[in-house]
Scaffold this motif. Sequence first.
Motif, PDB file in Angstrom:
ATOM      1  N   SER A   1       3.125  -5.438  -9.872  1.00 14.21           N
ATOM      2  CA  SER A   1       2.270  -5.237  -8.707  1.00 14.21           C
ATOM      3  C   SER A   1       1.107  -6.202  -8.744  1.00 14.21           C
ATOM      4  O   SER A   1       0.722  -6.696  -9.805  1.00 14.21           O
ATOM      5  N   GLU A   2       0.590  -6.475  -7.569  1.00 17.06           N
ATOM      6  CA  GLU A   2      -0.506  -7.424  -7.424  1.00 17.06           C
ATOM      7  C   GLU A   2      -1.293  -7.046  -6.175  1.00 17.06           C
ATOM      8  O   GLU A   2      -0.730  -6.547  -5.207  1.00 17.06           O
ATOM      9  N   SER A   3      -2.590  -7.278  -6.207  1.00 20.16           N
ATOM     10  CA  SER A   3      -3.432  -7.036  -5.034  1.00 20.16           C
ATOM     11  C   SER A   3      -3.870  -8.362  -4.443  1.00 20.16           C
ATOM     12  O   SER A   3      -4.118  -9.329  -5.161  1.00 20.16           O
TER      13      SER A   3
ATOM     14  N   SER B   1      -6.303 -10.061  -1.100  1.00 22.16           N
ATOM     15  CA  SER B   1      -7.237  -9.851   0.005  1.00 22.16           C
ATOM     16  C   SER B   1      -6.814 -10.705   1.192  1.00 22.16           C
ATOM     17  O   SER B   1      -6.570 -11.902   1.056  1.00 22.16           O
TER      18      SER B   1
ATOM     19  N   ASP C   1       3.707  -3.829  -4.420  1.00 20.43           N
ATOM     20  CA  ASP C   1       4.529  -3.491  -5.586  1.00 20.43           C
ATOM     21  C   ASP C   1       5.916  -4.085  -5.377  1.00 20.43           C
ATOM     22  O   ASP C   1       6.478  -3.987  -4.281  1.00 20.43           O
TER      23      ASP C   1
ATOM     24  N   ASN D   1       0.828  -1.210   0.000  1.00 19.00           N
ATOM     25  CA  ASN D   1       0.000   0.000   0.000  1.00 19.00           C
ATOM     26  C   ASN D   1       0.866   1.266   0.000  1.00 19.00           C
ATOM     27  O   ASN D   1       0.562   2.245   0.680  1.00 19.00           O
TER      28      ASN D   1
ATOM     29  N   GLU E   1      -9.572  -4.039   3.511  1.00 15.40           N
ATOM     30  CA  GLU E   1      -9.332  -3.637   2.124  1.00 15.40           C
ATOM     31  C   GLU E   1      -8.294  -4.558   1.491  1.00 15.40           C
ATOM     32  O   GLU E   1      -7.355  -4.980   2.165  1.00 15.40           O
ATOM     33  N   PRO E   2      -8.401  -4.852   0.187  1.00  7.97           N
ATOM     34  CA  PRO E   2      -7.323  -5.594  -0.478  1.00  7.97           C
ATOM     35  C   PRO E   2      -6.023  -4.786  -0.364  1.00  7.97           C
ATOM     36  O   PRO E   2      -6.055  -3.556  -0.377  1.00  7.97           O
ATOM     37  N   ILE E   3      -4.923  -5.480  -0.207  1.00 10.18           N
ATOM     38  CA  ILE E   3      -3.645  -4.783  -0.139  1.00 10.18           C
ATOM     39  C   ILE E   3      -2.959  -4.840  -1.499  1.00 10.18           C
ATOM     40  O   ILE E   3      -3.100  -5.825  -2.233  1.00 10.18           O
ATOM     41  N   LYS E   4      -2.252  -3.779  -1.826  1.00  9.20           N
ATOM     42  CA  LYS E   4      -1.514  -3.725  -3.086  1.00  9.20           C
ATOM     43  C   LYS E   4      -0.027  -3.850  -2.763  1.00  9.20           C
ATOM     44  O   LYS E   4       0.499  -3.078  -1.957  1.00  9.20           O
TER      45      LYS E   4
END
Length: 141
Positions: free
Chosen positions: A92-94, A96, A42, A17, A37-40
């Motif tokens: 990057s990837e999200s 949950s 990188d 994030n 919240e989903p986390i992003k």
Amino acid sequence: SLQFKGASFILQKATVNGQPFYQNGEAIKTLEINGAEPIKIDYEFLNSGEPLKRNFNVFVHFEGKRAIVAQGDFEPSIPTSSWVKDKPVSLSESVSLSNERDSTLAVYIGLYDTKDGTRAAMSNKGFSSDGRLPLGILKVK
């Protein structure tokens, strides 16, 4: 099983994030995150050698008490066979982690071949014999 012992893959850094999470050569960090919240995440990888002739996917393990409780596997948007020597690759990837609220998770990353499960070696300090690199600790609220 591990292949490519003379590994040329290096994870230079990772953020969660937007917050610094992993920096090659630095001590493991702990971050608190909101699990609602989903986390992003990188990542910045580097290939310090010649491009490989095969493609690897990235795996991310979120490990609780002795077990992997969530995974964030993905196919890099730029195939690993196209990673040019010494040119950083940003991915990057999200993910949950909403099912893991109120837990502390150790995060690991690695690269594997989807055809046979072979894990690629990485030249990061701390890379373990099971083909994973510890990234850090997430406290999921």
